[in-house]
Design an enzyme around this catalytic site. Structure first.
Site, PDB file in Angstrom:
ATOM      1  N   ASP A 121       0.842  -1.202   0.000  1.00 17.90           N
ATOM      2  CA  ASP A 121       0.000   0.000   0.000  1.00 17.90           C
ATOM      3  C   ASP A 121       0.877   1.252   0.000  1.00 17.90           C
ATOM      4  OD1 ASP A 121      -2.093  -1.708   0.487  1.00 17.90           O
ATOM      5  OD2 ASP A 121      -2.175  -1.258   2.638  1.00 17.90           O
TER       6      ASP A 121
HETATM    7  N1  URA Z   1      -1.287  -5.683   4.243  1.00 18.07           N
HETATM    8  C1  URA Z   1      -1.724  -4.421   4.184  1.00 18.07           C
HETATM    9  O1  URA Z   1      -2.709  -4.052   4.795  1.00 18.07           O
HETATM   10  N2  URA Z   1      -1.016  -3.566   3.405  1.00 18.07           N
HETATM   11  C2  URA Z   1       0.094  -3.910   2.732  1.00 18.07           C
HETATM   12  O2  URA Z   1       0.698  -3.067   2.054  1.00 18.07           O
HETATM   13  C3  URA Z   1       0.511  -5.239   2.821  1.00 18.07           C
HETATM   14  C4  URA Z   1      -0.193  -6.111   3.584  1.00 18.07           C
END
Ligand code: URA
Length: 247
Positions: A114
């Site tokens: 993310d």
């Molecule tokens: N889980 C999440 O919530 N975000 C990420 O970037 C990776 C795993």
């Protein structure tokens, strides 16, 4: 008969690596700016054996050749950067040399982190390797360092390990995800799958909120302490094997 390394015409090799159009790279060769094993190459249509060590043997304008096709790197992804080719705002691809955006085959992220997650992100131009790493059959684990808004309740470890946790809007429970408590508001969580916002949604499902998320390991490969956020390192064969070896 054993199969040798793939070969490519010199102008095609350089154009595929983003050094310019076929015509532009021909000009580099004609100007004597491309060397192999200390010899100046004069013929832009000669075939070159594309071996993994080519970057240490070929130079373009006195700089080592960019990694030949079939390479992988690890990036220490900073916060606020998106794993996408086309979204607005800062993109992970902008953290690599500008020329690499013209490479063929193109470089892709191996899965995604993310925008608000930092840490170890693999990138490669090798489609087969990418699919091998993300395939559920490979069981490549990903470890996250999670910081929470509220203290852990105490039942999270059991719930995440159960293989029965169902996230909102999904019809298949999550695979067991081992958790290691580091403090009342901090834990490592290890996933072997990659559902959308998985770690954040797992903690939302147990009444908590993730305030910081950082991936520090993929398979057996850890993010090195001396790789600052925003910087990358090309992986050697041993490191790629480490990604795939450890579960
Ligand atoms: N889980 C999440 O919530 N975000 C990420 O970037 C990776 C795993």
């Amino acid at each position: 008969m054993s199969k040798g390394p793939p070969t490519l015409r010199l102008d095609r090799l350089l154009a595929n690596l983003g050094y310019g159009s076929r015509r532009e790279v021909q000009r580099l060769v004609w100007n004597g700016l491309v060397t192999l094993d200390d010899e100046t190459l004069e013929d832009s249509d000669q075939r070159i054996a594309v071996t993994p060590d080519l970057s240490s043997r070929m130079f373009v304008d006195d700089e080592p050749l960019d990694p030949p096709p079939g390479f992988a790197l690890m990036l220490h992804k900073p916060l606020g950067v998106t794993c996408s080719h086309k979204e607005a705002g800062p993109l992970v691809y902008k953290l690599l040399p500008e020329r690499w955006r013209r490479r063929e085959p193109a470089i892709s992220t191996v899965g995604r982190l993310d925008k608000d997650t930092s840490g170890l992100l693999l990138m490669t131009d090798d489609g087969a390797l990418l699919h091998k790493i993300i395939s559920p059959k490979s069981h490549v684990s990903k470890r996250y360092d999670v910081t929470l808004d509220r203290p852990l309740r105490g039942d999270e470890e059991r719930i995440f390990a159960s293989g029965e946790l169902m996230l909102d809007g999904e019809d298949k429970p999550l695979l067991p995800a081992p958790m290691e408590v580091l403090s009342p508001t901090r834990a490592f969580v290890t996933l072997t799958e990659g559902r959308y916002h998985q770690v954040r949604r797992m903690f939302a499902a147990v009444g908590n909120h993730v305030t910081a998320l950082h991936r520090d390991r993929v398979g057996g490969l850890s993010l090195p302490d001396d790789l600052p956020a925003g910087e990358y390192r090309i992986l050697g064969e041993a490191e790629i094997a480490l990604v795939l070896a450890a579960r």
